[in-house]
Design a protein around this motif. Structure first.
Motif, PDB file in Angstrom:
ATOM      1  N   VAL A 130      -6.295  -1.705  -6.980  1.00 40.36           N
ATOM      2  CA  VAL A 130      -7.252  -1.863  -5.881  1.00 40.36           C
ATOM      3  C   VAL A 130      -7.149  -0.689  -4.897  1.00 40.36           C
ATOM      4  O   VAL A 130      -8.088   0.094  -4.751  1.00 40.36           O
ATOM      5  CB  VAL A 130      -7.073  -3.229  -5.175  1.00 40.36           C
ATOM      6  N   CYS A 131      -5.979  -0.554  -4.235  1.00 40.97           N
ATOM      7  CA  CYS A 131      -5.868   0.471  -3.181  1.00 40.97           C
ATOM      8  C   CYS A 131      -6.075   1.888  -3.718  1.00 40.97           C
ATOM      9  O   CYS A 131      -6.787   2.693  -3.104  1.00 40.97           O
ATOM     10  CB  CYS A 131      -4.499   0.383  -2.494  1.00 40.97           C
ATOM     11  N   ALA A 132      -5.448   2.211  -4.857  1.00 33.26           N
ATOM     12  CA  ALA A 132      -5.530   3.595  -5.358  1.00 33.26           C
ATOM     13  C   ALA A 132      -6.980   3.967  -5.682  1.00 33.26           C
ATOM     14  O   ALA A 132      -7.445   5.057  -5.322  1.00 33.26           O
ATOM     15  CB  ALA A 132      -4.641   3.765  -6.583  1.00 33.26           C
ATOM     16  N   GLY A 133      -7.698   3.040  -6.328  1.00 38.04           N
ATOM     17  CA  GLY A 133      -9.098   3.311  -6.663  1.00 38.04           C
ATOM     18  C   GLY A 133      -9.944   3.454  -5.407  1.00 38.04           C
ATOM     19  O   GLY A 133     -10.803   4.329  -5.314  1.00 38.04           O
ATOM     20  N   MET A 134      -9.689   2.590  -4.434  1.00 42.48           N
ATOM     21  CA  MET A 134     -10.485   2.643  -3.201  1.00 42.48           C
ATOM     22  C   MET A 134     -10.229   3.930  -2.434  1.00 42.48           C
ATOM     23  O   MET A 134     -11.149   4.540  -1.895  1.00 42.48           O
ATOM     24  CB  MET A 134     -10.143   1.459  -2.307  1.00 42.48           C
ATOM     25  N   GLU A 135      -8.944   4.332  -2.384  1.00 41.31           N
ATOM     26  CA  GLU A 135      -8.627   5.559  -1.637  1.00 41.31           C
ATOM     27  C   GLU A 135      -9.311   6.764  -2.289  1.00 41.31           C
ATOM     28  O   GLU A 135      -9.783   7.667  -1.619  1.00 41.31           O
ATOM     29  CB  GLU A 135      -7.110   5.777  -1.549  1.00 41.31           C
ATOM     30  N   GLY A 195       0.859  -1.198   0.000  1.00 36.91           N
ATOM     31  CA  GLY A 195       0.000   0.000   0.000  1.00 36.91           C
ATOM     32  C   GLY A 195       0.885   1.234   0.000  1.00 36.91           C
ATOM     33  O   GLY A 195       0.736   2.129   0.832  1.00 36.91           O
ATOM     34  N   MET A 196       1.791   1.260  -0.962  1.00 35.78           N
ATOM     35  CA  MET A 196       2.872   2.260  -0.907  1.00 35.78           C
ATOM     36  C   MET A 196       2.391   3.703  -0.948  1.00 35.78           C
ATOM     37  O   MET A 196       2.937   4.562  -0.281  1.00 35.78           O
ATOM     38  CB  MET A 196       3.875   2.012  -2.039  1.00 35.78           C
ATOM     39  N   MET A 197       1.356   3.966  -1.765  1.00 41.19           N
ATOM     40  CA  MET A 197       0.937   5.368  -1.928  1.00 41.19           C
ATOM     41  C   MET A 197      -0.268   5.731  -1.057  1.00 41.19           C
ATOM     42  O   MET A 197      -0.732   6.858  -1.089  1.00 41.19           O
ATOM     43  CB  MET A 197       0.618   5.639  -3.411  1.00 41.19           C
ATOM     44  N   VAL A 198      -0.747   4.761  -0.296  1.00 44.01           N
ATOM     45  CA  VAL A 198      -1.936   5.018   0.525  1.00 44.01           C
ATOM     46  C   VAL A 198      -1.550   5.839   1.759  1.00 44.01           C
ATOM     47  O   VAL A 198      -0.493   5.623   2.367  1.00 44.01           O
ATOM     48  CB  VAL A 198      -2.600   3.679   0.950  1.00 44.01           C
ATOM     49  N   PRO A 215      -1.044   7.032   5.395  1.00 41.65           N
ATOM     50  CA  PRO A 215      -0.842   6.219   6.609  1.00 41.65           C
ATOM     51  C   PRO A 215      -2.095   6.101   7.468  1.00 41.65           C
ATOM     52  O   PRO A 215      -2.271   5.103   8.171  1.00 41.65           O
ATOM     53  CB  PRO A 215       0.272   6.961   7.353  1.00 41.65           C
ATOM     54  N   LYS A 216      -3.016   7.079   7.387  1.00 39.67           N
ATOM     55  CA  LYS A 216      -4.241   6.947   8.210  1.00 39.67           C
ATOM     56  C   LYS A 216      -5.117   5.785   7.724  1.00 39.67           C
ATOM     57  O   LYS A 216      -5.995   5.325   8.438  1.00 39.67           O
ATOM     58  CB  LYS A 216      -5.013   8.262   8.289  1.00 39.67           C
ATOM     59  N   TYR A 217      -4.850   5.303   6.503  1.00 41.86           N
ATOM     60  CA  TYR A 217      -5.562   4.109   6.004  1.00 41.86           C
ATOM     61  C   TYR A 217      -4.618   2.910   5.893  1.00 41.86           C
ATOM     62  O   TYR A 217      -4.848   1.988   5.116  1.00 41.86           O
ATOM     63  CB  TYR A 217      -6.202   4.396   4.642  1.00 41.86           C
ATOM     64  N   GLY A 218      -3.543   2.941   6.663  1.00 41.05           N
ATOM     65  CA  GLY A 218      -2.658   1.775   6.740  1.00 41.05           C
ATOM     66  C   GLY A 218      -1.549   1.717   5.705  1.00 41.05           C
ATOM     67  O   GLY A 218      -0.811   0.739   5.635  1.00 41.05           O
ATOM     68  N   GLY A 219      -1.438   2.759   4.876  1.00 45.67           N
ATOM     69  CA  GLY A 219      -0.422   2.735   3.823  1.00 45.67           C
ATOM     70  C   GLY A 219       0.902   3.349   4.235  1.00 45.67           C
ATOM     71  O   GLY A 219       1.088   3.765   5.386  1.00 45.67           O
ATOM     72  N   SER A 220       1.827   3.396   3.265  1.00 46.91           N
ATOM     73  CA  SER A 220       3.166   3.929   3.542  1.00 46.91           C
ATOM     74  C   SER A 220       3.259   5.426   3.249  1.00 46.91           C
ATOM     75  O   SER A 220       4.269   6.054   3.573  1.00 46.91           O
ATOM     76  CB  SER A 220       4.215   3.192   2.701  1.00 46.91           C
ATOM     77  N   GLY A 221       2.260   6.000   2.585  1.00 48.88           N
ATOM     78  CA  GLY A 221       2.222   7.442   2.345  1.00 48.88           C
ATOM     79  C   GLY A 221       3.339   7.960   1.451  1.00 48.88           C
ATOM     80  O   GLY A 221       3.762   9.104   1.586  1.00 48.88           O
ATOM     81  N   LEU A 222       3.806   7.120   0.522  1.00 51.96           N
ATOM     82  CA  LEU A 222       4.915   7.536  -0.348  1.00 51.96           C
ATOM     83  C   LEU A 222       4.386   8.077  -1.672  1.00 51.96           C
ATOM     84  O   LEU A 222       3.206   7.923  -1.998  1.00 51.96           O
ATOM     85  CB  LEU A 222       5.845   6.344  -0.587  1.00 51.96           C
ATOM     86  N   ASP A 223       5.281   8.677  -2.453  1.00 52.44           N
ATOM     87  CA  ASP A 223       4.838   9.222  -3.741  1.00 52.44           C
ATOM     88  C   ASP A 223       4.922   8.155  -4.842  1.00 52.44           C
ATOM     89  O   ASP A 223       5.450   7.055  -4.626  1.00 52.44           O
ATOM     90  CB  ASP A 223       5.636  10.483  -4.112  1.00 52.44           C
ATOM     91  N   SER A 224       4.406   8.506  -6.025  1.00 50.76           N
ATOM     92  CA  SER A 224       4.340   7.516  -7.109  1.00 50.76           C
ATOM     93  C   SER A 224       5.740   7.155  -7.619  1.00 50.76           C
ATOM     94  O   SER A 224       5.953   6.051  -8.112  1.00 50.76           O
ATOM     95  CB  SER A 224       3.450   8.014  -8.249  1.00 50.76           C
ATOM     96  N   ILE A 225       6.701   8.086  -7.474  1.00 47.30           N
ATOM     97  CA  ILE A 225       8.077   7.768  -7.928  1.00 47.30           C
ATOM     98  C   ILE A 225       8.655   6.645  -7.051  1.00 47.30           C
ATOM     99  O   ILE A 225       9.254   5.697  -7.553  1.00 47.30           O
ATOM    100  CB  ILE A 225       8.972   9.031  -7.910  1.00 47.30           C
ATOM    101  N   SER A 226       8.424   6.739  -5.756  1.00 41.87           N
ATOM    102  CA  SER A 226       8.907   5.683  -4.839  1.00 41.87           C
ATOM    103  C   SER A 226       8.300   4.341  -5.236  1.00 41.87           C
ATOM    104  O   SER A 226       8.986   3.308  -5.267  1.00 41.87           O
ATOM    105  CB  SER A 226       8.491   5.984  -3.396  1.00 41.87           C
ATOM    106  N   TYR A 227       7.010   4.379  -5.544  1.00 42.21           N
ATOM    107  CA  TYR A 227       6.293   3.148  -5.922  1.00 42.21           C
ATOM    108  C   TYR A 227       6.908   2.553  -7.197  1.00 42.21           C
ATOM    109  O   TYR A 227       7.206   1.356  -7.259  1.00 42.21           O
ATOM    110  CB  TYR A 227       4.816   3.481  -6.104  1.00 42.21           C
TER     111      TYR A 227
END
Ligand SMILES: Cc1cc2nc3c(=O)[nH]c(=O)nc-3n(C[C@H](O)[C@H](O)[C@H](O)COP(=O)(O)OP(=O)(O)OC[C@H]3O[C@@H](n4cnc5c(N)ncnc54)[C@H](O)[C@@H]3O)c2cc1C
Length: 224
Positions: free
Chosen positions: A94-99, A52-55, A57-69
């Motif tokens: 999945v995650c990006a669409g849901m967020e 969940g790299m770009m999600v 953190p309040k939804y359990g993700g790593s909160g990173l940018d798309s370049i990191s991903y």
């Protein structure tokens, strides 16, 4: 514009490379030949925050940018294309669409475990007669008042049998054609939801691709 990678980007790139070489490389050919899902390796990817790299953190993700991903994905794909496709479906489809489109309740219930990698997600769009032209898909979700009734067949679904949460694309209004298409969250095990045999592929065989059959599956209203 500065095109250089930041310290954080370089660190993530190195972490993904180290992980790929240490954990994915051993057995990668064997897993592909045997069509074996990399269960243990996917667990490790979850621990590293790669699912969940770009999600936020309040939804359990790593909160990173798309370049990191993309950097992490590239390092993983260099070694194990199956692990990369498992990761990309969970992150991007999945995650990006849901967020972006789910409400708060749906995010807390479904996105958080997906972004943490506690469960894996699948994105169900393609059909036997609808690949590149996704808008010609035939799966329907008919409004029955207190629920939707889902019917149709999806194929080439990555994480098809390992997923717990399925984002299923379906027509709610056939008359409206592509403008009547919506997305539904479906859980594994619901009555009428059957997982077909594993699809035979020429490569990327560890990624567990299946066709899925939905026969009168009752989808709660709140899962649209
Ligand atoms: C490993 C793998 C994993 C997949 N995972 C998923 C998944 O998780 N979820 C999901 O929903 N789907 C998934 N798919 C399905 C994938 O998205 C489709 O295969 C893709 O959309 C192409 O559709 P198709 O195979 O029906 O090919 P077609 O749409 O039949 O296309 C066949 C060929 O015709 C060409 N073509 C098509 N239309 C036109 C046109 N109008 N003009 C010119 N050329 C055209 C295409 O470029 C292609 O070369 C996966 C597929 C694979 C192989």
């Amino acid at each position: 514009m500065d095109f250089n990678l930041t310290e954080e980007h370089l660190m993530i790139q190195q972490a993904a490379k180290d992980f790929a070489v240490a954990e994915l490389l051993p057995g990668v050919i064997e897993r592909d030949e045997l069509s074996k899902f990399p269960t243990e390796q996917v667990k490790m990817m979850a621990e590293l925050g790669f699912l969940g790299m770009m999600v936020d953190p309040k939804y359990g993700g790593s909160g990173l940018d798309s370049i990191s991903y993309v950097l992490a994905m590239t390092e993983i794909a260099k070694v194990d294309a199956s692990a990369a496709v498992i990761m990309s479906v969970n992150n991007s489809l999945v995650c990006a669409g849901m967020e972006k489109y789910c409400n708060e309740e749906q995010k807390m219930k479904y996105l958080v475990p997906l972004a943490k990698g506690e469960v894996i997600g699948a994105f169900c769009l393609s059909e036997p007669e609808a690949g590149s032209d996704a808008t010609s898909q035939k799966t329907t979700a008919i409004d029955m008042g207190d629920h939707y009734l889902l019917n149709g067949t999806k194929n080439w679904i990555t994480n098809g049998s390992t997923a717990s949460t399925y984002l299923v694309i379906a027509q709610t209004d056939v008359e409206k054609k592509h403008k009547g298409i919506n997305a539904f969250i479906v859980e594994k095990g619901w009555a009428g939801f059957d997982i077909g045999p594993k699809e035979k592929k020429m490569g990327i065989r560890g990624s567990d691709t299946h066709s899925l059959l939905f026969t009168d599956v009752k989808v709660p209203k709140e899962n649209r």
